[in-house]
Design an enzyme around this catalytic site. Structure first.
Site, PDB file in Angstrom:
ATOM      1  N   LYS A 212       0.835  -1.202   0.000  1.00  0.00           N
ATOM      2  CA  LYS A 212       0.000   0.000   0.000  1.00  0.00           C
ATOM      3  C   LYS A 212       0.875   1.259   0.000  1.00  0.00           C
ATOM      4  CE  LYS A 212      -3.466   2.762   0.599  1.00  0.00           C
ATOM      5  NZ  LYS A 212      -4.669   2.984  -0.126  1.00  0.00           N
ATOM      6  N   CYS A 268      -4.632  11.032   0.921  1.00  0.00           N
ATOM      7  CA  CYS A 268      -3.700   9.893   0.887  1.00  0.00           C
ATOM      8  C   CYS A 268      -2.289  10.247   0.451  1.00  0.00           C
ATOM      9  CB  CYS A 268      -4.275   8.796  -0.001  1.00  0.00           C
ATOM     10  SG  CYS A 268      -5.678   7.991   0.779  1.00  0.00           S
TER      11      CYS A 268
HETATM   12  C1  UDX Z   1      -5.258   7.631  -4.180  1.00  0.00           C
HETATM   13  C2  UDX Z   1      -4.873   6.330  -4.895  1.00  0.00           C
HETATM   14  O1  UDX Z   1      -5.017   6.510  -6.312  1.00  0.00           O
HETATM   15  C3  UDX Z   1      -5.716   5.178  -4.394  1.00  0.00           C
HETATM   16  O2  UDX Z   1      -5.284   3.972  -4.987  1.00  0.00           O
HETATM   17  C4  UDX Z   1      -5.581   5.086  -2.874  1.00  0.00           C
HETATM   18  O3  UDX Z   1      -6.439   4.084  -2.369  1.00  0.00           O
HETATM   19  C5  UDX Z   1      -5.915   6.408  -2.212  1.00  0.00           C
HETATM   20  O4  UDX Z   1      -5.116   7.456  -2.781  1.00  0.00           O
HETATM   21  P1  UDX Z   1      -7.253   9.403  -4.324  1.00  0.00           P
HETATM   22  O5  UDX Z   1      -6.375  10.235  -3.451  1.00  0.00           O
HETATM   23  O6  UDX Z   1      -8.676   9.203  -3.938  1.00  0.00           O
HETATM   24  O7  UDX Z   1      -6.612   7.950  -4.511  1.00  0.00           O
HETATM   25  O8  UDX Z   1      -7.274  10.046  -5.799  1.00  0.00           O
HETATM   26  P2  UDX Z   1      -6.290  10.012  -7.074  1.00  0.00           P
HETATM   27  O9  UDX Z   1      -7.130   9.881  -8.276  1.00  0.00           O
HETATM   28  O10 UDX Z   1      -5.192   9.044  -6.936  1.00  0.00           O
HETATM   29  O11 UDX Z   1      -5.690  11.495  -7.072  1.00  0.00           O
HETATM   30  C6  UDX Z   1      -4.842  11.988  -6.069  1.00  0.00           C
HETATM   31  C7  UDX Z   1      -4.326  13.354  -6.412  1.00  0.00           C
HETATM   32  O12 UDX Z   1      -3.388  13.316  -7.498  1.00  0.00           O
HETATM   33  C8  UDX Z   1      -5.406  14.343  -6.844  1.00  0.00           C
HETATM   34  O13 UDX Z   1      -5.148  15.609  -6.266  1.00  0.00           O
HETATM   35  C9  UDX Z   1      -5.244  14.420  -8.347  1.00  0.00           C
HETATM   36  O14 UDX Z   1      -5.674  15.656  -8.871  1.00  0.00           O
HETATM   37  C10 UDX Z   1      -3.739  14.258  -8.493  1.00  0.00           C
HETATM   38  N1  UDX Z   1      -3.315  13.724  -9.795  1.00  0.00           N
HETATM   39  C11 UDX Z   1      -3.688  12.470 -10.178  1.00  0.00           C
HETATM   40  C12 UDX Z   1      -2.484  14.488 -10.613  1.00  0.00           C
HETATM   41  O15 UDX Z   1      -2.125  15.631 -10.286  1.00  0.00           O
HETATM   42  N2  UDX Z   1      -2.075  13.950 -11.808  1.00  0.00           N
HETATM   43  C13 UDX Z   1      -2.415  12.709 -12.212  1.00  0.00           C
HETATM   44  O16 UDX Z   1      -1.991  12.294 -13.300  1.00  0.00           O
HETATM   45  C14 UDX Z   1      -3.256  11.936 -11.366  1.00  0.00           C
END
Ligand code: UDX
Ligand code: UDX
Length: 442
Positions: A212, A268
């Site tokens: 994780k 996260c």
């Molecule tokens: C994340 C993990 O993806 C997931 O597997 C875990 O269980 C919890 O943490 P989450 O935080 O809900 O999920 O959303 P995620 O879609 O991963 O986005 C996290 C952050 O990264 C957001 O602020 C998003 O805007 C940013 N992000 C994501 C980027 O800036 N660029 C990207 O290419 C993808």
């Protein structure tokens, strides 16, 4: 299977509802009485697409219930998932006091075999500490000297769902990771997830905990990598969208999580990167790579603000419109949202802010200063603005009548912090459009 979920937040509630949906009897527990009251009324304390319908359906089928009592839930269930927060302490360590507290209460109510499963993101070795806490707090009748007369297991089953698509992610996982120390625990967890027909990876508890941490940190690193690349693209006239596309076509790299922008936020990535750095430190390893991942992410927000400053000259008293406050689209969650950090940096320079978000305004009102004006539409935000910032890529921002926006603004400048809008079309309409890493000349 009879299952209890302790902690009915974004992770616990989605897991509980989805486990009910695949046929189990689930009781969701929370120590916040308002949350339990809301849930019992058939309402959701959070916004997550598709969750409300599933919750109502499973309550109606009597497979899902809610309670504030860990005792009641423990007595009713054979498998107990822990989904309480593990927030960062000042030194970056995960604060495990909620986990300890909950484990203690479970132990005090145990009267038969229980499988206690970590769903919260926790540092390696937490499994051992949970086992010890349960040991220490079991009722006296189940102890004889150092011997324990009641069988129980601890396991780790990290959750990989993403907010905004959490129900879909839970129901269609790339993998289910099960960290166990007994065959019985393995069989119970496999049985629980059988209806999902997913690939199941069985490991020991420490490896599951590491999977994780390593997965979240790797994804965060991917984002910081493309943000660093975007910085260079901007300077040399390359377009990071094309670069990400070109990189992503290599199957070994993949296109996902290569969206440059104002950096990652949420409950996260920021916290888990910090925690993993500390896990490394405590084990005697200096995870300098992750320190840099974090630094790049923070720098990205500052770079964005400096860019706005360059364009507007002085920030003080400028009216700045913000589209999007949530840390990503399709959620009302604002924890560590880039939008809030950017707004606070701008307000520190004296900017006046007008903001709109489809779902996150109630949460944002609680943390943003009083001189933020919350508007009821993206159009209202634009009134009299010197520039507009797009900070969360909600789908509705793609469907905007930009002629109306142009006519409402006092300077027609747009900073697209997510490379979401059609810059060429906006320039044709007379806007000055800036993306992230799109090359100065683009
Ligand atoms: C994340 C993990 O993806 C997931 O597997 C875990 O269980 C919890 O943490 P989450 O935080 O809900 O999920 O959303 P995620 O879609 O991963 O986005 C996290 C952050 O990264 C957001 O602020 C998003 O805007 C940013 N992000 C994501 C980027 O800036 N660029 C990207 O290419 C993808
Ligand atoms: C949380 C953690 O932040 C994350 O590290 C972990 O991986 C899963 O749990 P999330 O579900 O997003 O993630 O947190 P949150 O929405 O804050 O939900 C936690 C819930 O636990 C809250 O509803 C809170 O009221 C409840 N809680 C907290 C308890 O029921 N008991 C406690 O002792 C503490």
């Amino acid at each position: 299977m009879r299952i209890a979920i302790i902690g009915s937040g974004y992770v616990g509630l989605v897991s509980g509802v989805c486990l009910a949906e695949i046929g189990h009897h689930v009781v969701c527990v929370d120590n916040n009485p308002d949350k339990i009251r809301t849930l019992k009324k058939g309402k959701l304390p959070i916004y997550e697409p598709g969750l409300l319908e599933l919750m109502k359906a499973n309550v109606a089928k009597k497979r899902l219930s809610f309670t504030g009592s860990i005792g009641e839930a423990t007595e009713k269930s054979q498998v107990i998932f822990l989904a309480v927060p593990t927030p960062p302490k000042a030194n970056g360590d995960a604060d495990l006091t909620y986990i300890e507290n909950v484990a203690r209460q479970i132990a005090q109510h145990m009267d038969s075999y229980k499988l206690i499963v970590e769903k919260s993101t926790v540092p390696a070795e937490t499994g051992k500490k949970i086992r010890r806490t349960i040991h220490l707090n079991l009722p006296k009748k189940y102890k004889s000297g150092n011997k324990i007369l009641l069988d129980f297991d601890v396991a780790s089953n990290p959750e990989f769902l993403k907010e905004g698509s959490a129900v879909h992610d839970f129901m269609n996982p790339d993998r289910v990771v099960i960290g166990v120390e007994s065959k019985k625990a393995e069989q119970l967890l496999k049985e629980i997830y059988k209806p999902l027909k997913a690939k199941v990876l069985v490991t020991n508890i420490a490896s599951a905990e590491m999977i994780k941490h390593a997965s979240n940190s790797f994804l965060a690193a991917k984002i910081s990598f493309i943000n660093a690349v975007a910085q260079i693209c901007d300077r040399v006239g390359a377009d990071v969208l094309k670069v990400a596309e070109g990189m992503g076509l290599d199957k070994r790299i993949g296109r996902q999580f290569l969206d440059a922008g104002v950096g990652y936020g949420g409950s996260c990535f920021p916290k888990d990167v910090d925690a993993f750095i500390r896990v490394g430190e405590k084990s005697g390893y200096e995870f300098a790579l992750l320190r840099e991942v974090r630094r790049i992410n923070e720098a990205q927000r500052h770079w964005f603000v400096r860019h706005i400053e360059e364009k507007l000259w002085n920030i003080k008293d400028k009216m700045i419109g913000v589209w999007g406050l949530a840390f990503k689209p399709n959620t009302d969650d604002i924890r560590s949202a880039a939008a809030l950090e950017i707004i606070q940096l701008l307000q520190a320079e004296g900017a006046r802010i007008r903001a709109y978000d489809p779902k996150a305004m109630d949460n944002a009102r609680k943390v943003l200063s009083r001189n933020t004006v919350f508007c009821d539409s993206p159009y209202a935000v634009a009134e009299g603005c010197d520039c507009l910032l797009l900070l969360t890529e909600w789908p509705e921002f793609a469907d905007i009548d930009f002629v109306q926006i142009r006519d409402a603004m006092s300077q027609t400048v747009i900073f697209d912090g997510r490379n979401f809008l059609d810059g060429t079309a906006l320039r044709d309409l007379g806007f000055e459009y800036f993306g992230v890493g799109r090359g100065k000349s683009l």
